[in-house]
Structures are given as structure tokens and as C-alpha cells.
Design a protein around this motif. Structure first.
Motif, mmCIF file in Angstrom:
data_model
loop_
_atom_site.group_PDB
_atom_site.id
_atom_site.type_symbol
_atom_site.label_atom_id
_atom_site.label_comp_id
_atom_site.label_asym_id
_atom_site.label_seq_id
_atom_site.Cartn_x
_atom_site.Cartn_y
_atom_site.Cartn_z
ATOM 1 N N MET A 44 0.831 -1.203 0.000
ATOM 2 C CA MET A 44 0.000 0.000 0.000
ATOM 3 C C MET A 44 0.869 1.258 0.000
ATOM 4 S SD MET A 44 -3.158 -0.759 2.590
ATOM 5 C CE MET A 44 -4.464 -1.912 2.144
ATOM 6 N N LYS A 45 0.487 2.256 -0.775
ATOM 7 C CA LYS A 45 1.216 3.521 -0.863
ATOM 8 C C LYS A 45 0.290 4.676 -0.487
ATOM 9 C CE LYS A 45 4.691 1.285 -2.811
ATOM 10 N NZ LYS A 45 5.981 1.061 -2.121
ATOM 11 N N ASP A 46 0.916 5.748 0.021
ATOM 12 C CA ASP A 46 0.139 6.956 0.275
ATOM 13 C C ASP A 46 0.151 7.827 -0.976
ATOM 14 O OD1 ASP A 46 2.611 8.189 0.185
ATOM 15 O OD2 ASP A 46 2.763 8.457 2.348
ATOM 16 N N LYS A 47 -0.373 9.027 -0.877
ATOM 17 C CA LYS A 47 -0.487 9.888 -2.063
ATOM 18 C C LYS A 47 0.870 10.273 -2.634
ATOM 19 C CE LYS A 47 -4.958 11.872 -0.765
ATOM 20 N NZ LYS A 47 -5.712 13.120 -0.434
ATOM 21 N N TRP A 68 2.535 2.984 2.949
ATOM 22 C CA TRP A 68 1.550 3.393 3.955
ATOM 23 C C TRP A 68 1.918 2.822 5.329
ATOM 24 C CZ3 TRP A 68 -2.280 6.765 4.598
ATOM 25 C CH2 TRP A 68 -3.195 6.573 5.626
ATOM 26 N N LYS A 111 -8.046 1.041 7.780
ATOM 27 C CA LYS A 111 -6.642 1.164 7.375
ATOM 28 C C LYS A 111 -5.908 2.158 8.270
ATOM 29 C CE LYS A 111 -5.620 3.380 3.576
ATOM 30 N NZ LYS A 111 -5.396 3.712 2.140
ATOM 31 N N LEU A 112 -6.545 3.263 8.574
ATOM 32 C CA LEU A 112 -5.931 4.262 9.436
ATOM 33 C C LEU A 112 -5.827 3.752 10.870
ATOM 34 C CD1 LEU A 112 -4.808 7.077 9.922
ATOM 35 C CD2 LEU A 112 -7.164 7.898 10.201
ATOM 36 N N LYS A 132 -3.009 1.223 11.053
ATOM 37 C CA LYS A 132 -1.699 1.885 11.006
ATOM 38 C C LYS A 132 -1.353 2.465 12.369
ATOM 39 C CE LYS A 132 0.910 5.444 8.542
ATOM 40 N NZ LYS A 132 0.891 6.431 7.441
#
Length: 251
Positions: free
Chosen positions: A125-128, A133, A231-232, A235
Motif C-alpha cells: 500500500m502507498k500513500d499519495k 503506507w 486502514k488508518l 496503522k
């Protein structure tokens, strides 16, 4: 021994010998001086002499006046060969990745099977901005929690056992059961400390994903959370877990 897989030929020779000794003679119909082994059960097989010589130099067999027999080391050799084949077969269905588990001032590399790990999908998973992530250390902490959880036997058993019970089972040695019990208790304490450290608000999602291997959508549905909120929450839970292990894992 050009063109010969020496280890494979040694393995074949040792398996032919089994636990018995075989009479060894030169094969009369082979120009290359092959060694002919005659098993007590009547079987006969030819092996290249360099293979037998190499096996002897490795301490895997002994020649006593023309009677070739395996040594105790031969059993260990065959077990290692079998284990290597099984590992290679399993690796065809694995995706091994290296993560780092930070504990105190050390960072220990850990091998993660991304094809089976409940956290493997999150590693991609990647962030913007394109950055991961989930940090490697956070995912490794989740894997550590899962290992302790399963070793401690905390997962619920929901399937009945149909195996017969025997009243005359052989009991383990006195020290073995105590040591196992101590290890299990220690694992349960580590899980309890970890969950306490990350708090009641986050421990549920850590258990659901890391230990019960639930997907994020399943967690959101069961907990009636908004879409993409798990997801948040996960994390945040894993970062808290990583801090706990980095501090020495003490609650």
C-alpha cells in the motif's frame, strides 16, 4: 565426477543401503570400474566409485572388508536433503520478503512469507506521495504479535476433534512439559502486555487483522466503521505496537 550430481548420487547410495550393510564388488560388466552393491534382500545396484569415495570422506559410510554400511551421520544427511527439497517445494508457493523488527537499539531482519502473511497485502500500500503506507517495522511488529498469539494457543478452536483418545499415551519427560508450559505462559504475557500498551481502542483491530487474519472491509463491517477507516486505525495500532516492542516490550 564431471556431469554427476554428487550429492544426489550419494543420497541414492545411502537410501539403497538403508540400515543394512551391503557387499561391495567391482561391477564386472562396467568398464568404468563402477561399484556394485548387493543388498541382503537380493537387490543389486551399481554406483560410480567416486561417489562412494566421496560419501566415505564425508563420514557417511564405512567399508569393513568389502561390507559397506551407513554411519549415524548418514541419517542426518538424508534428513537435511529431504528438508531442503521440501523447503524448495514450499518456496515455489512463497513470496519471501525481508522486514526489520526493531527492539531496543537493535534492528533484527525477519523473513516474512508475503504469500501467507495476513499483513502482506499492506506492505504494497502507498500513500499519495508514493511512500509505503505501513512502515516495515510496524508490519514486523504485527507479525511478532501474531506469532506470540498463535504460539500461546489463544486462537479459539471452533472445529471438533474426532481423533480417538488413548488412555495409555506415553508421557513426556518431566522437564519438557514444564518448559513448554513456561514458554506458552511467557507468550501469553507478551501478548497481554502488547495489547495493554496499544490500548483498548486499538487492540481490537490489531487482533482482528494480525491474529484472526480478517480483511479491512470485514473489520469495518463487523465494527460498523466508515469505509476505509480500518486502514488508518490499523496503522495507528501497529505504530503503537512497534513503539512498545522498541522500548523492550514491557507493559
Amino acid at each position: 565426477m564431471s556431469g554427476i550430481d554428487t550429492m544426489k548420487e550419494i543420497e541414492k547410495l545411502l537410501r539403497f543401503l538403508g540400515n543394512a550393510g551391503c557387499r561391495a564388488d567391482l561391477a564386472p560388466d562396467k568398464a568404468d570400474g563402477a561399484l556394485r552393491l548387493s543388498h541382503p534382500d537380493g537387490r543389486v545396484a551399481d554406483f560410480p566409485r567416486p561417489v562412494a569415495t566421496e560419501a566415505g570422506s564425508r563420514g557417511l559410510l564405512v567399508d569393513r572388508n568389502g561390507l559397506v554400511a551407513p554411519t549415524l551421520e548418514a541419517r542426518s544427511f538424508l534428513r537435511r536433503r529431504r528438508a531442503a527439497r521440501e523447503e524448495a517445494m514450499l518456496d515455489q508457493h512463497r513470496a519471501i520478503e525481508i522486514g526489520f523488527l526493531v527492539e531496543g537499539e537493535t534492528a533484527e531482519p525477519v523473513r516474512i512469507n508475503a504469500a501467507e502473511s495476513p499483513l502482506s497485502q499492506f506492505a504494497r500500500m502507498k500513500d499519495k506521495s508514493g511512500a509505503p503506507w505501513f512502515a516495515d517495522a510496524a508490519l514486523a511488529s504485527g507479525e511478532r504479535l501474531a506469532r506470540d498469539f498463535h504460539f500461546a494457543g489463544l486462537q479459539p478452536k471452533i472445529t471438533p476433534s474426532y481423533e480417538p483418545r488413548f488412555g495409555d499415551r506415553v508421557k513426556a519427560a518431566p522437564g519438557a512439559g514444564v518448559e513448554l508450559k513456561d514458554n506458552v505462559v511467557a507468550a501469553r504475557l507478551r501478548v497481554a502486555r502488547a495489547l495493554t500498551a496499544i490500548g483498548p481502542e486499538l487492540s481490537g483491530v490489531a487482533l482482528d487483522v494480525c491474529c484472526f487474519e480478517k480483511g479491512l472491509e470485514t473489520v469495518e463491517r463487523e465494527r460498523q466503521w466508515p469505509a476505509r477507516s480500518a486502514k488508518l486505525m490499523l496503522k495507528t495500532a501497529l505504530l503503537a505496537l512497534e513503539r512498545h516492542y522498541r522500548a523492550g516490550g514491557r507493559g
